[in-house]
Design a protein around this motif. Structure first.
Motif, PDB file in Angstrom:
ATOM      1  N   THR A  23       0.860  -1.174   0.000  1.00 21.93           N
ATOM      2  CA  THR A  23       0.000   0.000   0.000  1.00 21.93           C
ATOM      3  C   THR A  23       0.904   1.233   0.000  1.00 21.93           C
ATOM      4  OG1 THR A  23      -1.674  -1.188   1.276  1.00 21.93           O
ATOM      5  CG2 THR A  23      -1.787   1.232   1.278  1.00 21.93           C
ATOM      6  N   THR A  24       0.657   2.170  -0.907  1.00 23.06           N
ATOM      7  CA  THR A  24       1.490   3.362  -1.001  1.00 23.06           C
ATOM      8  C   THR A  24       0.626   4.617  -0.959  1.00 23.06           C
ATOM      9  OG1 THR A  24       1.453   3.348  -3.415  1.00 23.06           O
ATOM     10  CG2 THR A  24       3.270   2.172  -2.338  1.00 23.06           C
ATOM     11  N   TYR A  25       1.241   5.709  -0.538  1.00 19.89           N
ATOM     12  CA  TYR A  25       0.512   6.972  -0.448  1.00 19.89           C
ATOM     13  C   TYR A  25       1.484   8.136  -0.597  1.00 19.89           C
ATOM     14  CZ  TYR A  25      -2.427  10.688   1.427  1.00 19.89           C
ATOM     15  OH  TYR A  25      -3.136  11.854   1.603  1.00 19.89           O
ATOM     16  N   THR A  26       1.114   9.085  -1.442  1.00 20.01           N
ATOM     17  CA  THR A  26       1.845  10.338  -1.577  1.00 20.01           C
ATOM     18  C   THR A  26       0.945  11.455  -1.062  1.00 20.01           C
ATOM     19  OG1 THR A  26       3.049   9.561  -3.514  1.00 20.01           O
ATOM     20  CG2 THR A  26       2.968  11.936  -3.182  1.00 20.01           C
ATOM     21  N   PRO A  27       1.286  12.047   0.088  1.00 17.54           N
ATOM     22  CA  PRO A  27       0.419  13.078   0.653  1.00 17.54           C
ATOM     23  C   PRO A  27       0.508  14.395  -0.111  1.00 17.54           C
ATOM     24  CG  PRO A  27       2.349  12.768   2.036  1.00 17.54           C
ATOM     25  CD  PRO A  27       2.431  11.754   0.944  1.00 17.54           C
ATOM     26  N   PRO A  28      -0.640  14.974  -0.466  1.00 14.84           N
ATOM     27  CA  PRO A  28      -0.628  16.254  -1.167  1.00 14.84           C
ATOM     28  C   PRO A  28      -0.332  17.445  -0.260  1.00 14.84           C
ATOM     29  CG  PRO A  28      -2.866  15.384  -1.026  1.00 14.84           C
ATOM     30  CD  PRO A  28      -1.962  14.383  -0.408  1.00 14.84           C
ATOM     31  N   SER A  29      -0.487  17.274   1.068  1.00 16.15           N
ATOM     32  CA  SER A  29      -0.209  18.371   2.006  1.00 16.15           C
ATOM     33  C   SER A  29       0.222  17.790   3.348  1.00 16.15           C
ATOM     34  CB  SER A  29      -1.447  19.245   2.204  1.00 16.15           C
ATOM     35  OG  SER A  29      -2.437  18.536   2.925  1.00 16.15           O
ATOM     36  N   ASP A  30       0.795  18.646   4.201  1.00 16.05           N
ATOM     37  CA  ASP A  30       1.236  18.203   5.524  1.00 16.05           C
ATOM     38  C   ASP A  30       0.075  17.686   6.368  1.00 16.05           C
ATOM     39  OD1 ASP A  30       3.684  19.075   4.669  1.00 16.05           O
ATOM     40  OD2 ASP A  30       3.779  20.807   6.026  1.00 16.05           O
ATOM     41  N   GLY A  31      -1.063  18.380   6.295  1.00 16.94           N
ATOM     42  CA  GLY A  31      -2.238  17.962   7.062  1.00 16.94           C
ATOM     43  C   GLY A  31      -2.731  16.594   6.632  1.00 16.94           C
ATOM     44  N   GLU A  32      -2.705  16.360   5.337  1.00 15.34           N
ATOM     45  CA  GLU A  32      -3.157  15.058   4.849  1.00 15.34           C
ATOM     46  C   GLU A  32      -2.150  13.964   5.169  1.00 15.34           C
ATOM     47  OE1 GLU A  32      -5.373  15.018   1.049  1.00 15.34           O
ATOM     48  OE2 GLU A  32      -5.044  17.183   1.112  1.00 15.34           O
ATOM     49  N   LEU A  33      -0.880  14.312   5.267  1.00 13.92           N
ATOM     50  CA  LEU A  33       0.133  13.352   5.709  1.00 13.92           C
ATOM     51  C   LEU A  33      -0.202  12.866   7.113  1.00 13.92           C
ATOM     52  CD1 LEU A  33       2.906  11.888   5.808  1.00 13.92           C
ATOM     53  CD2 LEU A  33       3.890  14.087   6.495  1.00 13.92           C
ATOM     54  N   ARG A  34      -0.460  13.802   8.016  1.00 10.37           N
ATOM     55  CA  ARG A  34      -0.795  13.447   9.403  1.00 10.37           C
ATOM     56  C   ARG A  34      -2.044  12.584   9.460  1.00 10.37           C
ATOM     57  NH1 ARG A  34       1.998  16.043  13.061  1.00 10.37           N
ATOM     58  NH2 ARG A  34       0.506  15.708  14.723  1.00 10.37           N
ATOM     59  N   GLU A  35      -3.057  13.005   8.722  1.00 10.50           N
ATOM     60  CA  GLU A  35      -4.328  12.271   8.716  1.00 10.50           C
ATOM     61  C   GLU A  35      -4.139  10.846   8.193  1.00 10.50           C
ATOM     62  OE1 GLU A  35      -8.530  12.540   6.335  1.00 10.50           O
ATOM     63  OE2 GLU A  35      -7.623  14.424   6.992  1.00 10.50           O
ATOM     64  N   TYR A  36      -3.404  10.698   7.090  1.00 10.47           N
ATOM     65  CA  TYR A  36      -3.193   9.377   6.520  1.00 10.47           C
ATOM     66  C   TYR A  36      -2.368   8.504   7.460  1.00 10.47           C
ATOM     67  CZ  TYR A  36      -2.178   5.535   3.439  1.00 10.47           C
ATOM     68  OH  TYR A  36      -2.090   4.278   2.915  1.00 10.47           O
ATOM     69  N   LEU A  37      -1.344   9.069   8.075  1.00 12.06           N
ATOM     70  CA  LEU A  37      -0.510   8.293   8.984  1.00 12.06           C
ATOM     71  C   LEU A  37      -1.340   7.770  10.160  1.00 12.06           C
ATOM     72  CD1 LEU A  37       2.258   7.194   9.748  1.00 12.06           C
ATOM     73  CD2 LEU A  37       2.734   9.383  10.855  1.00 12.06           C
ATOM     74  N   LEU A  38      -2.182   8.604  10.718  1.00 13.43           N
ATOM     75  CA  LEU A  38      -3.049   8.161  11.818  1.00 13.43           C
ATOM     76  C   LEU A  38      -4.022   7.077  11.357  1.00 13.43           C
ATOM     77  CD1 LEU A  38      -3.709  11.605  13.535  1.00 13.43           C
ATOM     78  CD2 LEU A  38      -2.301   9.710  14.420  1.00 13.43           C
ATOM     79  N   GLN A  39      -4.521   7.190  10.129  1.00 13.17           N
ATOM     80  CA  GLN A  39      -5.399   6.152   9.589  1.00 13.17           C
ATOM     81  C   GLN A  39      -4.640   4.838   9.397  1.00 13.17           C
ATOM     82  OE1 GLN A  39      -7.115   7.681   5.997  1.00 13.17           O
ATOM     83  NE2 GLN A  39      -8.381   9.189   7.057  1.00 13.17           N
ATOM     84  N   ALA A  40      -3.390   4.929   8.926  1.00  7.34           N
ATOM     85  CA  ALA A  40      -2.577   3.721   8.725  1.00  7.34           C
ATOM     86  C   ALA A  40      -2.312   3.025  10.056  1.00  7.34           C
ATOM     87  CB  ALA A  40      -1.268   4.092   8.029  1.00  7.34           C
ATOM     88  N   ILE A  41      -2.078   3.806  11.102  1.00  6.90           N
ATOM     89  CA  ILE A  41      -1.869   3.236  12.430  1.00  6.90           C
ATOM     90  C   ILE A  41      -3.145   2.548  12.890  1.00  6.90           C
ATOM     91  CG2 ILE A  41      -1.479   3.816  14.858  1.00  6.90           C
ATOM     92  CD1 ILE A  41       0.362   6.115  13.782  1.00  6.90           C
ATOM     93  N   CYS A  55       9.266  12.517   8.106  1.00  7.42           N
ATOM     94  CA  CYS A  55       9.367  12.179   9.526  1.00  7.42           C
ATOM     95  C   CYS A  55       9.430  13.414  10.396  1.00  7.42           C
ATOM     96  CB  CYS A  55      10.581  11.297   9.775  1.00  7.42           C
ATOM     97  SG  CYS A  55      10.450   9.644   9.069  1.00  7.42           S
ATOM     98  N   PHE A  56      10.108  14.458   9.925  1.00  7.21           N
ATOM     99  CA  PHE A  56      10.202  15.697  10.691  1.00  7.21           C
ATOM    100  C   PHE A  56       8.822  16.337  10.873  1.00  7.21           C
ATOM    101  CE2 PHE A  56      14.515  15.427   8.887  1.00  7.21           C
ATOM    102  CZ  PHE A  56      15.256  15.534  10.058  1.00  7.21           C
ATOM    103  N   LEU A  57       7.927  16.124   9.934  1.00  7.42           N
ATOM    104  CA  LEU A  57       6.599  16.748   9.976  1.00  7.42           C
ATOM    105  C   LEU A  57       5.638  16.034  10.907  1.00  7.42           C
ATOM    106  CD1 LEU A  57       6.260  17.369   6.130  1.00  7.42           C
ATOM    107  CD2 LEU A  57       7.003  19.002   7.883  1.00  7.42           C
ATOM    108  N   VAL A  58       5.930  14.766  11.211  1.00  8.04           N
ATOM    109  CA  VAL A  58       5.043  13.967  12.060  1.00  8.04           C
ATOM    110  C   VAL A  58       5.806  13.352  13.235  1.00  8.04           C
ATOM    111  CG1 VAL A  58       3.339  13.483  10.260  1.00  8.04           C
ATOM    112  CG2 VAL A  58       5.320  11.973  10.533  1.00  8.04           C
ATOM    113  N   GLU A  59       6.857  14.019  13.650  1.00  6.04           N
ATOM    114  CA  GLU A  59       7.728  13.485  14.700  1.00  6.04           C
ATOM    115  C   GLU A  59       6.957  13.191  15.986  1.00  6.04           C
ATOM    116  OE1 GLU A  59      12.207  14.249  16.353  1.00  6.04           O
ATOM    117  OE2 GLU A  59      11.158  15.907  15.409  1.00  6.04           O
ATOM    118  N   ASP A  60       5.974  14.013  16.330  1.00  8.79           N
ATOM    119  CA  ASP A  60       5.193  13.775  17.542  1.00  8.79           C
ATOM    120  C   ASP A  60       4.441  12.452  17.475  1.00  8.79           C
ATOM    121  OD1 ASP A  60       3.656  15.105  15.480  1.00  8.79           O
ATOM    122  OD2 ASP A  60       2.062  15.439  16.947  1.00  8.79           O
ATOM    123  N   ILE A  61       3.924  12.106  16.314  1.00 12.11           N
ATOM    124  CA  ILE A  61       3.216  10.838  16.147  1.00 12.11           C
ATOM    125  C   ILE A  61       4.204   9.674  16.244  1.00 12.11           C
ATOM    126  CG2 ILE A  61       1.855   9.408  14.576  1.00 12.11           C
ATOM    127  CD1 ILE A  61       0.694  12.045  13.435  1.00 12.11           C
TER     128      ILE A  61
END
Length: 103
Positions: A23-41, A55-61
């Motif tokens: 499964t692959t994903y290219t996030p169009p924005s930082d917000g969507e990166l966070r949202e997709y990562l949380l969904q993947a988890i 990784c720097f953009l979602v380091e807290d997660i």
């Protein structure tokens, strides 16, 4: 339990992983990166490869799940920031283990 693998990154980085059916994903924005990562988890992926620069953009997660067995986050690729996330992580782990940064 069987786990699936997810890869998050730019299109050039993802191409080889598509060949293996991950499964692959290219996030169009930082917000969507966070949202997709949380969904993947939430979908219980066992391994999540994530482009180093993201990784720097979602380091807290990533920090929140660092001590969990799953998912395992694996930084891949080059970074645009000059300092790679994986190198910083290695330095922190070594410093924690022996009390000083030897890198």
């Amino acid at each position: 339990m069987n786990y699936e693998i997810c890869v998050i990154g730019n299109e050039a980085l993802l191409f080889p992983f598509l060949q293996f059916g991950f499964t692959t994903y290219t996030p169009p924005s930082d917000g969507e990166l966070r949202e997709y990562l949380l969904q993947a988890i939430e979908k219980n992926y066992g391994i999540i490869y994530i482009e180093d620069s993201y990784c720097f953009l979602v380091e807290d997660i990533l920090d929140k799940y660092r001590n969990n067995l799953t998912p395992i986050f694996v930084p891949i690729g080059e970074t645009e920031y000059g300092e790679s996330y994986s190198k910083q992580l290695s330095q922190r782990m070594i410093e924690k283990a022996i009390g000083m940064n030897i890198l």
